[in-house]
Design a protein around this motif. Structure first.
Motif: not given
Length: 364
Positions: A45, A183, A230-231, A233-239
């Motif tokens: 990330e 992603d 997961k993505s 990106s540290p700013d993407q928090h979906d599952e």
């Protein structure tokens, strides 16, 4: 007569040839420059130090990809699989009600636009059969999930059904909408594309068709070289999960295992390597494919013949199971010069998630 002799007689009872081809190439073109506004992160990330233009240029130099195709918002994997399948049926000039099997190779099912869940019930094969309005209940439709080598493996299934006498005509499709599972913050997202390719395989009493095939699954250490995660990106928090891969491990594995599998397949055919006209290889990465082919011919102490490996990746990207049947369709349509002639010897070869490797030697 012993079992081995009986089995050899069964295998040679029918030859299995491709009698129809078709493909669906989406109309939406995504060029490399379209990724200039993406922020790319490492698996840890951390944003890459290089600017976007440098990242994209390095990507192009390695993969050979200049652009790729994405489906429009209204279409899914089953939709484009059915379009390719209908084209193959029409090209073969057959009644779809005479199909004994429909085998659809894919990996991620129907992922609708702006959704996070794959839909695979009913299976994609059943959906394709429904879209094609085939009423015959004895036409069995099923899916095959085997990574990028899925279309080749489905052709091997078709050959087995035909050799056993339980089928005479099979529709084999490779279809994928990878744009729905990438992603946008992973550099590897630029590799992937959408598309579908289809073939009709039939029993024939002439000398053309599938001569030999080889398959292998390397899973002891290699099963997670391609995976979902997961993505970056540290700013993407979906599952939501996205397709991920350990590119360097795959590259090294491919250069070792694919040439060996191809040689084993070709040697079994008893054909002369000097008569091998074309190799239709999975369009994964231009540099990797070139290295695989170089390694294959090196096993015969030969240099790579000019023009032996047609490539579509620069314009179509990597559409997984769809790359080979799509490329073969384009080739047979004359997009790469003169199509194959009667008696030409060619190979199909692929590598993908699993890690799976396979190859086919084929006489046109």
């Amino acid at each position: 007569m012993n079992f081995e002799e009986d089995f050899e007689n069964i295998k040679t009872m029918y030859n299995v040839k491709i009698t129809g081809v078709g493909s669906y190439i989406p109309s939406t073109v995504i060029k490399n420059k379209d990724f200039l506004n993406h922020k790319f992160f490492t698996p840890s990330e951390v944003e890459y130090d290089s600017d976007q233009e440098e990242i994209i240029q390095k990507f192009k130099d390695i993969t050979g990809i200049e652009e790729r195709r994405y489906v429009d918002k209204s279409k899914t994997t089953s939709d484009i699989a059915a379009i390719a399948g209908q084209k193959a049926i029409s090209h073969a000039g057959i009644d779809p009600e005479t199909l004994d099997y429909i085998i659809v190779a894919h990996n991620y099912g129907d992922v609708k636009h702006e959704t996070q869940q794959s839909d695979m019930v009913p299976n994609i094969g059943a959906r394709v059969k429904s879209i094609l309005k085939i009423k015959n209940p004895n036409c069995v439709a099923y899916d095959l999930i085997f990574g990028c080598p899925g279309w080749i493996q489905a052709c091997i299934h078709a050959k087995s059904f035909i050799n056993s006498g339980i089928a005479k005509r099979v529709l084999v499709i490779g279809a994928e909408t990878l744009s729905r599972v990438v992603d946008p913050h992973d550099r590897d997202s630029m590799i992937y594309a959408d598309g579908a390719g289809a073939t009709i395989l039939e029993a024939t009493d002439d000398s053309s068709g599938i001569l030999t095939h080889k398959s292998a699954s390397h899973t002891y250490k290699e099963s997670k070289y391609i995976f979902f995660n997961k993505s970056y990106s540290p700013d993407q928090h979906d599952e939501r999960g996205y397709i991920k891969m350990h590119g360097r491990r795959i590259y090294n594995f491919a250069l070792t295992e694919v040439p060996k599998a191809m040689k084993a397949c070709f040697d079994e055919s008893k054909e002369d390597i000097n008569n091998l006209k074309r190799i239709f290889i999975h369009q994964a990465n231009e540099k990797m494919d070139e290295a695989i082919i170089k390694g294959f011919f090196k096993l015969y102490d030969k240099k790579v013949p000019e023009g032996v490996m047609p490539m579509s990746i620069s314009k179509l990207g990597n559409s997984s199971v769809a790359t080979i049947p799509t490329l073969f369709n384009l080739y047979m349509n004359g997009d790469y010069g003169e199509p194959l002639q009667k008696g030409d010897i060619v190979m199909f070869a692929s590598i993908g998630a699993g890690m799976n490797v396979n190859a086919i030697t084929y006489r046109s």
